[in-house]
Design a protein around this motif. Structure first.
Motif, PDB file in Angstrom:
ATOM      1  N   VAL A   1       3.226  18.068  11.006  1.00 42.65           N
ATOM      2  CA  VAL A   1       4.214  17.055  11.379  1.00 42.65           C
ATOM      3  C   VAL A   1       5.053  16.686  10.153  1.00 42.65           C
ATOM      4  CG1 VAL A   1       2.854  16.087  13.268  1.00 42.65           C
ATOM      5  CG2 VAL A   1       2.533  15.217  10.938  1.00 42.65           C
ATOM      6  N   ALA A   2       6.318  16.342  10.395  1.00 38.74           N
ATOM      7  CA  ALA A   2       7.204  15.927   9.302  1.00 38.74           C
ATOM      8  C   ALA A   2       6.652  14.659   8.647  1.00 38.74           C
ATOM      9  CB  ALA A   2       8.608  15.695   9.838  1.00 38.74           C
ATOM     10  N   HIS A   3       6.806  14.541   7.345  1.00 42.82           N
ATOM     11  CA  HIS A   3       6.172  13.450   6.611  1.00 42.82           C
ATOM     12  C   HIS A   3       6.986  13.073   5.381  1.00 42.82           C
ATOM     13  CE1 HIS A   3       4.713  17.384   5.237  1.00 42.82           C
ATOM     14  NE2 HIS A   3       4.782  16.866   4.005  1.00 42.82           N
ATOM     15  N   GLU A   4       6.736  11.878   4.891  1.00 40.34           N
ATOM     16  CA  GLU A   4       7.319  11.396   3.637  1.00 40.34           C
ATOM     17  C   GLU A   4       6.431  10.286   3.092  1.00 40.34           C
ATOM     18  OE1 GLU A   4      10.470   8.023   5.222  1.00 40.34           O
ATOM     19  OE2 GLU A   4      11.192  10.094   4.975  1.00 40.34           O
ATOM     20  N   ARG A   5       6.581  10.005   1.809  1.00 39.01           N
ATOM     21  CA  ARG A   5       5.784   8.957   1.170  1.00 39.01           C
ATOM     22  C   ARG A   5       6.602   7.662   1.092  1.00 39.01           C
ATOM     23  NH1 ARG A   5       1.828  11.657  -3.020  1.00 39.01           N
ATOM     24  NH2 ARG A   5       1.689   9.505  -3.748  1.00 39.01           N
TER      25      ARG A   5
ATOM     26  N   THR B   1       0.839  -1.200   0.000  1.00 39.64           N
ATOM     27  CA  THR B   1       0.000   0.000   0.000  1.00 39.64           C
ATOM     28  C   THR B   1       0.873   1.249   0.000  1.00 39.64           C
ATOM     29  OG1 THR B   1      -1.712  -1.157   1.252  1.00 39.64           O
ATOM     30  CG2 THR B   1      -1.835   1.245   1.209  1.00 39.64           C
ATOM     31  N   GLN B   2       0.522   2.235  -0.859  1.00 39.09           N
ATOM     32  CA  GLN B   2       1.226   3.517  -0.840  1.00 39.09           C
ATOM     33  C   GLN B   2       0.752   4.309   0.385  1.00 39.09           C
ATOM     34  OE1 GLN B   2       0.653   5.510  -4.623  1.00 39.09           O
ATOM     35  NE2 GLN B   2       2.304   4.326  -5.577  1.00 39.09           N
ATOM     36  N   VAL B   3       1.693   4.798   1.146  1.00 36.30           N
ATOM     37  CA  VAL B   3       1.355   5.397   2.444  1.00 36.30           C
ATOM     38  C   VAL B   3       2.107   6.706   2.659  1.00 36.30           C
ATOM     39  CG1 VAL B   3       0.813   3.194   3.544  1.00 36.30           C
ATOM     40  CG2 VAL B   3       3.176   4.050   3.581  1.00 36.30           C
ATOM     41  N   TRP B   4       1.534   7.500   3.571  1.00 36.36           N
ATOM     42  CA  TRP B   4       2.221   8.642   4.174  1.00 36.36           C
ATOM     43  C   TRP B   4       2.794   8.159   5.504  1.00 36.36           C
ATOM     44  CZ3 TRP B   4       3.078  13.055   1.691  1.00 36.36           C
ATOM     45  CH2 TRP B   4       2.200  13.471   0.679  1.00 36.36           C
ATOM     46  N   VAL B   5       4.061   8.418   5.743  1.00 33.03           N
ATOM     47  CA  VAL B   5       4.686   8.111   7.034  1.00 33.03           C
ATOM     48  C   VAL B   5       4.964   9.437   7.719  1.00 33.03           C
ATOM     49  CG1 VAL B   5       6.577   6.967   8.225  1.00 33.03           C
ATOM     50  CG2 VAL B   5       5.757   6.064   6.037  1.00 33.03           C
TER      51      VAL B   5
ATOM     52  N   ALA C   1      -2.811   5.541   4.705  1.00 34.74           N
ATOM     53  CA  ALA C   1      -2.966   5.171   3.291  1.00 34.74           C
ATOM     54  C   ALA C   1      -3.183   6.433   2.465  1.00 34.74           C
ATOM     55  CB  ALA C   1      -4.137   4.217   3.114  1.00 34.74           C
ATOM     56  N   ILE C   2      -2.490   6.542   1.338  1.00 38.39           N
ATOM     57  CA  ILE C   2      -2.647   7.694   0.462  1.00 38.39           C
ATOM     58  C   ILE C   2      -4.009   7.612  -0.225  1.00 38.39           C
ATOM     59  CG2 ILE C   2      -1.785   8.785  -1.663  1.00 38.39           C
ATOM     60  CD1 ILE C   2       1.025   8.042  -0.815  1.00 38.39           C
ATOM     61  N   GLY C   3      -4.745   8.726  -0.149  1.00 40.71           N
ATOM     62  CA  GLY C   3      -6.056   8.793  -0.798  1.00 40.71           C
ATOM     63  C   GLY C   3      -7.223   8.482   0.112  1.00 40.71           C
ATOM     64  N   CYS C   4      -6.967   8.054   1.337  1.00 40.24           N
ATOM     65  CA  CYS C   4      -8.056   7.729   2.270  1.00 40.24           C
ATOM     66  C   CYS C   4      -7.635   8.087   3.690  1.00 40.24           C
ATOM     67  CB  CYS C   4      -8.428   6.246   2.189  1.00 40.24           C
ATOM     68  SG  CYS C   4      -9.787   5.788   3.298  1.00 40.24           S
ATOM     69  N   GLY C   5      -8.372   8.989   4.306  1.00 39.06           N
ATOM     70  CA  GLY C   5      -8.016   9.435   5.649  1.00 39.06           C
ATOM     71  C   GLY C   5      -8.424   8.500   6.756  1.00 39.06           C
ATOM     72  N   ASP C   6      -9.222   7.462   6.432  1.00 41.87           N
ATOM     73  CA  ASP C   6      -9.705   6.550   7.466  1.00 41.87           C
ATOM     74  C   ASP C   6      -8.776   5.364   7.716  1.00 41.87           C
ATOM     75  OD1 ASP C   6     -12.014   8.031   7.967  1.00 41.87           O
ATOM     76  OD2 ASP C   6     -13.079   7.093   6.295  1.00 41.87           O
ATOM     77  N   HIS C   7      -7.845   5.101   6.803  1.00 42.64           N
ATOM     78  CA  HIS C   7      -6.951   3.954   6.947  1.00 42.64           C
ATOM     79  C   HIS C   7      -5.636   4.432   7.554  1.00 42.64           C
ATOM     80  CE1 HIS C   7      -9.317   2.060   3.358  1.00 42.64           C
ATOM     81  NE2 HIS C   7      -9.989   2.033   4.504  1.00 42.64           N
TER      82      HIS C   7
END
Length: 440
Positions: A378-382, A224-228, A414-420
C-alpha cells in the motif's frame, strides 16, 4: 397392409374357384376351354389347414411346427415394418433439407459470431448478426436441430449439466479443503483496528467528533512519529508459504453482539488454497475472483519466510464496488506482516498461532519484505501525528495514488512498533443521515 393383401387373396381364390366350376359346366363341349379352366382351378385351390384330425408322422408334426413358427415370426416382422412405415407416412412434420440455403446461412453466421466473441470484439459488431441469426432460426420448424427451440433446449440442458458438474466439484473441493485444514497450522487472524479519532453517535448517526484523538488507541499520541498508509477497500486475505486464508466475520454488519465480543473472537480464518508441491497450488477454484488476484504472486508466496504471514487486500472489479469502473482489475495490496515466535513445525496440525507467540511487524519490515518478494505494498509516507493533521488528511484528496478509484481512508501506525495502529475512514466525517439530507 399385409392383412388387406391376404384378405383380397382369399376372396379372389374363392371367386376363381366358383367361376372355374361354372365355366367347366357351361363350356364342357369346348375341350380347350375346359383344359384352361381345369388348370386355373387346380392353380387356385388352397392347401389344407396346417393341422388336421388325421394321424401323421412325428417328422411331419415337427415340420408343421417349424413352418408355423417361421410364418408367425415373419408376420410379426411384417406388422412391425408396416407400423414404422405408417408412422412415418402419417407424420406431418417436414424436415428441411440439411444443406438448404437457410441452414447454411445459420451455420456461417453462428461461426462468425463465435469467432468475433473469441477475439473479444465490440458488441456493436456482432449484435446485429445475433438478431439476424435469431430471425433465421425462428423460420425453422421446432424439430429442426438448428431451430431456436432446439438451441434453447440444448443451451438449458448444457447449463443444467454444467451446474451439476460445478456443484459436484465444489462439494469434492470442500471436502478436500476441510481435510487439508486439519493438517495445517493457521496463522494469527488479522486484528480489528480502532478509529484514530474520537467518535460519537451510533448507527446512521455515527461519525467522528472532530479533530480529537481517540484515547483508547494505544501508542498514538500527539507528536508520535507515524507511518500513514492508504486503507484499501477489498477482501482481507492472508498467506503463508504453504497456504492462503480468507478472513471471515462471524457476525453480521451492525450486530450488537459483535460490539460486546472481544476483537480476537470476531473473526475466523478459512483455508482457500494450499501448496501441494513447489509450483502447485490446490483449491484456488474455491474462490475464482480471489484466485485472479493472487495467481500472479503465487511464486512470491512460496518464498515467504518460515513462520511468517503476510496480510493483503484482494481487490477486484467484481468484488468491490469501488473498482467496478476499472474493467478487468484484479490485484493485491500488502499492508501488514506478522511472525510467530513458536515454529509452526512445533504446533499441532489444525491449530492456530497463539496471541502470545504472534507479533505484528513494524511497517518498515513490511516494506522490506514486499520489496524482496516483489509484492505490491500500500502507498505510504511518514509524518508526525496531530489531531489537526489527521483531520486534514480526511479533507484532502480522496483517490488512490496508483488506481483511479475513491480512497477508503488511511491507517496510521507508530514507527518502530507494529502493535500501535489506528484507522481513519472518509465515510465517518459526516453521518449517513446527514448525507441523505444533503442529497435531498
Amino acid at each position: 397392409f399385409f392383412a388387406l393383401y391376404y384378405l383380397l387373396l382369399h376372396l379372389f381364390s374363392n371367386i376363381s374357384f366358383y367361376y372355374s366350376i361354372y365355366c367347366f359346366c357351361y363350356n364342357f363341349h369346348n375341350l380347350s376351354s375346359i383344359t384352361f379352366h381345369l388348370f386355373f382351378f387346380f392353380l387356385m385351390i388352397r392347401r389344407p389347414p396346417r393341422s388336421t384330425l388325421s394321424s401323421s408322422s412325428a417328422a411331419s408334426d415337427v415340420y408343421k411346427r417349424q413352418v408355423s413358427t417361421q410364418s408367425t415370426g415373419q408376420l410379426n416382422r411384417n406388422k412391425m415394418a408396416f407400423g414404422h412405415w405408417y408412422a412415418r407416412r402419417c407424420s406431418h412434420v417436414q424436415q428441411p433439407e440439411p444443406d438448404s440455403p437457410r441452414t447454411c446461412a445459420i451455420t456461417v453466421l453462428g461461426s462468425r459470431i463465435r469467432d468475433l466473441k473469441a477475439r473479444k470484439a465490440d458488441a456493436a459488431e456482432w449484435r446485429p448478426m445475433v438478431d439476424e441469426l435469431t430471425t433465421l432460426k425462428r423460420q425453422l420448424p421446432a424439430s429442426h436441430p438448428l431451430s431456436l427451440e432446439a438451441f434453447t433446449a440444448s443451451k438449458q440442458q448444457a447449463s443444467s449439466q454444467k451446474r451439476a458438474r460445478e456443484d459436484h466439484q465444489r462439494r469434492e473441493l470442500a471436502l478436500r479443503l476441510a481435510d487439508q485444514a486439519e493438517r495445517m497450522v493457521f496463522p494469527v487472524t488479522q486484528r480489528k483496528l480502532l478509529h484514530l479519532l474520537q467518535t460519537e453517535g451510533a448507527g446512521d448517526d455515527f461519525k467522528y467528533a472532530g479533530p480529537v484523538l481517540n484515547s483508547k488507541v494505544e501508542g498514538l499520541k500527539q507528536g508520535t512519529q507515524v507511518w500513514v498508509t492508504e486503507k484499501w477497500d477489498g477482501t482481507t486475505v492472508q498467506a503463508t508459504r504453504d497456504g492462503i486464508f480468507k478472513r471471515l466475520d462471524k457476525f453480521a454488519r451492525g450486530s450488537k453482539t459483535k460490539r460486546d465480543t472481544p476483537v480476537a473472537d470476531r473473526y475466523e480464518l478459512r483455508l482457500l488454497a494450499w501448496r501441494e508441491a513447489p509450483g502447485e497450488w490446490v483449491g484456488l477454484e474455491s474462490d475464482e475472483r480471489i484466485a485472479e488476484c493472487v495467481r500472479p504472486y503465487l511464486p512470491s508466496f512460496e518464498n515467504i519466510p518460515l513462520d511468517t504471514c503476510i496480510f493483503f487486500e484482494a481487490v477486484h472489479t467484481k468484488i468491490n464496488q469501488t473498482f467496478k469502473e476499472i474493467p478487468g482489475f484484479a490485484d493485491v495490496r500488502v499492508f501488514d506482516v506478522a511472525t510467530s515466535s513458536v515454529p509452526c513445525s512445533a504446533m499441532s496440525p489444525g491449530k492456530q498461532w497463539s496471541g502470545e507467540s504472534a507479533k505484528f511487524c513494524d511497517f518498515a519490515e513490511t516494506i522490506a519484505l514486499c520489496e524482496s518478494l516483489q509484492l505490491p505494498v500500500v502507498a505510504h509516507e511518514r509524518g508526525i501525528l496531530s489531531p489537526e493533521l489527521a483531520w486534514e488528511w480526511l479533507n484532502n484528496a480522496r483517490q488512490y495514488k496508483d488506481v483511479p478509484a475513491e480512497l477508503e481512508g488511511f491507517v496510521v501506525r507508530a514507527i518502530g512498533c507494529g502493535d500501535h495502529v489506528g484507522k481513519l475512514r472518509y465515510e465517518y466525517v459526516t453521518t449517513r443521515n446527514e448525507k441523505r439530507r444533503m442529497h435531498l
